[in-house]
Design a protein around this motif. Sequence first.
Motif, PDB file in Angstrom:
ATOM      1  N   VAL A 129       0.868  -1.179   0.000  1.00  0.00           N
ATOM      2  CA  VAL A 129       0.000   0.000   0.000  1.00  0.00           C
ATOM      3  C   VAL A 129       0.901   1.224   0.000  1.00  0.00           C
ATOM      4  O   VAL A 129       1.844   1.311   0.792  1.00  0.00           O
ATOM      5  CB  VAL A 129      -0.934   0.014   1.229  1.00  0.00           C
ATOM      6  N   ASP A 130       0.625   2.145  -0.914  1.00  0.00           N
ATOM      7  CA  ASP A 130       1.341   3.419  -1.006  1.00  0.00           C
ATOM      8  C   ASP A 130       0.433   4.555  -0.589  1.00  0.00           C
ATOM      9  O   ASP A 130      -0.761   4.550  -0.911  1.00  0.00           O
ATOM     10  CB  ASP A 130       1.744   3.717  -2.458  1.00  0.00           C
ATOM     11  N   ILE A 131       0.997   5.510   0.105  1.00  0.00           N
ATOM     12  CA  ILE A 131       0.344   6.797   0.357  1.00  0.00           C
ATOM     13  C   ILE A 131       1.354   7.863  -0.029  1.00  0.00           C
ATOM     14  O   ILE A 131       2.499   7.830   0.419  1.00  0.00           O
ATOM     15  CB  ILE A 131      -0.071   6.956   1.837  1.00  0.00           C
ATOM     16  N   ARG A 132       0.908   8.783  -0.877  1.00  0.00           N
ATOM     17  CA  ARG A 132       1.770   9.886  -1.299  1.00  0.00           C
ATOM     18  C   ARG A 132       1.122  11.188  -0.870  1.00  0.00           C
ATOM     19  O   ARG A 132      -0.076  11.364  -1.002  1.00  0.00           O
ATOM     20  CB  ARG A 132       1.962   9.865  -2.810  1.00  0.00           C
ATOM     21  N   VAL A 150       6.656   3.279   5.976  1.00  0.00           N
ATOM     22  CA  VAL A 150       8.052   3.654   5.780  1.00  0.00           C
ATOM     23  C   VAL A 150       8.113   4.808   4.783  1.00  0.00           C
ATOM     24  O   VAL A 150       7.522   4.731   3.705  1.00  0.00           O
ATOM     25  CB  VAL A 150       8.869   2.447   5.258  1.00  0.00           C
ATOM     26  N   CYS A 151       8.832   5.848   5.149  1.00  0.00           N
ATOM     27  CA  CYS A 151       9.067   6.960   4.219  1.00  0.00           C
ATOM     28  C   CYS A 151      10.133   6.489   3.232  1.00  0.00           C
ATOM     29  O   CYS A 151      11.273   6.214   3.622  1.00  0.00           O
ATOM     30  CB  CYS A 151       9.530   8.194   4.985  1.00  0.00           C
ATOM     31  N   GLU A 152       9.743   6.380   1.965  1.00  0.00           N
ATOM     32  CA  GLU A 152      10.617   5.762   0.977  1.00  0.00           C
ATOM     33  C   GLU A 152      11.300   6.747   0.046  1.00  0.00           C
ATOM     34  O   GLU A 152      12.161   6.361  -0.725  1.00  0.00           O
ATOM     35  CB  GLU A 152       9.816   4.739   0.166  1.00  0.00           C
ATOM     36  N   GLY A 153      10.893   7.994   0.082  1.00  0.00           N
ATOM     37  CA  GLY A 153      11.581   8.955  -0.763  1.00  0.00           C
ATOM     38  C   GLY A 153      10.685  10.074  -1.254  1.00  0.00           C
ATOM     39  O   GLY A 153       9.550  10.236  -0.807  1.00  0.00           O
ATOM     40  N   ARG A 154      11.234  10.826  -2.178  1.00  0.00           N
ATOM     41  CA  ARG A 154      10.580  12.006  -2.716  1.00  0.00           C
ATOM     42  C   ARG A 154      10.478  11.887  -4.234  1.00  0.00           C
ATOM     43  O   ARG A 154      11.421  11.458  -4.887  1.00  0.00           O
ATOM     44  CB  ARG A 154      11.404  13.244  -2.365  1.00  0.00           C
ATOM     45  N   ILE A 155       9.331  12.260  -4.760  1.00  0.00           N
ATOM     46  CA  ILE A 155       9.181  12.410  -6.205  1.00  0.00           C
ATOM     47  C   ILE A 155       9.150  13.908  -6.464  1.00  0.00           C
ATOM     48  O   ILE A 155       8.238  14.610  -6.022  1.00  0.00           O
ATOM     49  CB  ILE A 155       7.894  11.730  -6.721  1.00  0.00           C
ATOM     50  N   ARG A 156      10.156  14.369  -7.157  1.00  0.00           N
ATOM     51  CA  ARG A 156      10.290  15.811  -7.390  1.00  0.00           C
ATOM     52  C   ARG A 156       9.246  16.301  -8.387  1.00  0.00           C
ATOM     53  O   ARG A 156       8.958  15.638  -9.374  1.00  0.00           O
ATOM     54  CB  ARG A 156      11.692  16.131  -7.910  1.00  0.00           C
ATOM     55  N   ASP A 167       6.484  18.656  -4.592  1.00  0.00           N
ATOM     56  CA  ASP A 167       7.146  17.365  -4.474  1.00  0.00           C
ATOM     57  C   ASP A 167       6.249  16.451  -3.639  1.00  0.00           C
ATOM     58  O   ASP A 167       5.559  16.914  -2.726  1.00  0.00           O
ATOM     59  CB  ASP A 167       8.491  17.503  -3.757  1.00  0.00           C
ATOM     60  N   HIS A 168       6.256  15.169  -3.958  1.00  0.00           N
ATOM     61  CA  HIS A 168       5.514  14.192  -3.162  1.00  0.00           C
ATOM     62  C   HIS A 168       6.482  13.362  -2.333  1.00  0.00           C
ATOM     63  O   HIS A 168       7.548  12.975  -2.808  1.00  0.00           O
ATOM     64  CB  HIS A 168       4.721  13.239  -4.062  1.00  0.00           C
ATOM     65  N   ILE A 169       6.064  13.084  -1.114  1.00  0.00           N
ATOM     66  CA  ILE A 169       6.775  12.147  -0.261  1.00  0.00           C
ATOM     67  C   ILE A 169       6.009  10.825  -0.346  1.00  0.00           C
ATOM     68  O   ILE A 169       4.790  10.793  -0.208  1.00  0.00           O
ATOM     69  CB  ILE A 169       6.859  12.648   1.201  1.00  0.00           C
ATOM     70  N   VAL A 170       6.744   9.750  -0.601  1.00  0.00           N
ATOM     71  CA  VAL A 170       6.144   8.429  -0.794  1.00  0.00           C
ATOM     72  C   VAL A 170       6.319   7.609   0.482  1.00  0.00           C
ATOM     73  O   VAL A 170       7.427   7.490   1.014  1.00  0.00           O
ATOM     74  CB  VAL A 170       6.808   7.682  -1.971  1.00  0.00           C
ATOM     75  N   TYR A 171       5.196   7.072   0.939  1.00  0.00           N
ATOM     76  CA  TYR A 171       5.191   6.173   2.093  1.00  0.00           C
ATOM     77  C   TYR A 171       4.699   4.814   1.624  1.00  0.00           C
ATOM     78  O   TYR A 171       3.748   4.737   0.846  1.00  0.00           O
ATOM     79  CB  TYR A 171       4.250   6.691   3.185  1.00  0.00           C
ATOM     80  N   GLY A 172       5.323   3.755   2.114  1.00  0.00           N
ATOM     81  CA  GLY A 172       4.919   2.416   1.724  1.00  0.00           C
ATOM     82  C   GLY A 172       4.777   1.486   2.923  1.00  0.00           C
ATOM     83  O   GLY A 172       5.455   1.645   3.938  1.00  0.00           O
ATOM     84  N   MET A 173       3.865   0.536   2.759  1.00  0.00           N
ATOM     85  CA  MET A 173       3.678  -0.516   3.765  1.00  0.00           C
ATOM     86  C   MET A 173       3.568  -1.828   2.999  1.00  0.00           C
ATOM     87  O   MET A 173       2.836  -1.908   1.999  1.00  0.00           O
ATOM     88  CB  MET A 173       2.410  -0.268   4.573  1.00  0.00           C
ATOM     89  N   LEU A 174       4.276  -2.846   3.459  1.00  0.00           N
ATOM     90  CA  LEU A 174       4.208  -4.175   2.862  1.00  0.00           C
ATOM     91  C   LEU A 174       3.337  -5.072   3.733  1.00  0.00           C
ATOM     92  O   LEU A 174       3.248  -4.888   4.955  1.00  0.00           O
ATOM     93  CB  LEU A 174       5.608  -4.774   2.736  1.00  0.00           C
ATOM     94  N   ALA A 175       2.720  -6.045   3.111  1.00  0.00           N
ATOM     95  CA  ALA A 175       1.798  -6.932   3.813  1.00  0.00           C
ATOM     96  C   ALA A 175       2.447  -7.605   5.006  1.00  0.00           C
ATOM     97  O   ALA A 175       1.871  -7.652   6.101  1.00  0.00           O
ATOM     98  CB  ALA A 175       1.237  -7.986   2.852  1.00  0.00           C
TER      99      ALA A 175
END
Length: 181
Positions: A129-132, A150-156, A167-175
């Motif tokens: 699951v991603d939340i940006r 988890v904060c995984e990075g930035r999309i400029r 810019d978007h900050i990408v957050y991810g969660m794995l099952a």
Amino acid sequence: MFLYKIDDDVSLKLPELKDAERVFELTDHSREYLRQWLPWLDETTSVEDTKGFIQSCLKSYAENKGLTTFILYKGSIVGTAGYNQINWTNKTAYIGYWLGKEYQGYGIMTKAAKALTDYAFKELKLNRVDIRAAEGNSKSRAIPERLGFVCEGRIRQAEWLYDRYADHIVYGMLADEWTSK
């Protein structure tokens, strides 16, 4: 009809055309507040525009490409939350959300995002699951942070917001991370 009860106060429901007036009213009342971070407000100027949005949500749901829900708080629609997109090939859902200005600060969106994350893993059997969120949108970013994403990075310059790029900050969660919590 999709209805997902989170607790005594908060539920998620599939949009219906009869909801258009309430959702437009909520959008219009929170317009300036929401406009800071959402790019579609200038194109949402009437109940008819909101009906078009609802129809596109229902089409996406019928095609199994997304799931937009309206958030009910004590029986009233107060915002939206859902999977803007589901990528079945990669087993990933992308959560998006907004809440009417006067409903901020009650934990409603955290409950909704948690329920959607749980549903994605347990019911849909997705892997990610991603939340940006826009870098400066601290309220939106607090949701995945609170839930342990988890904060995984930035999309400029990921999104054009009327007069500037954000810019978007990408957050991810794995099952497996979610189930081990």
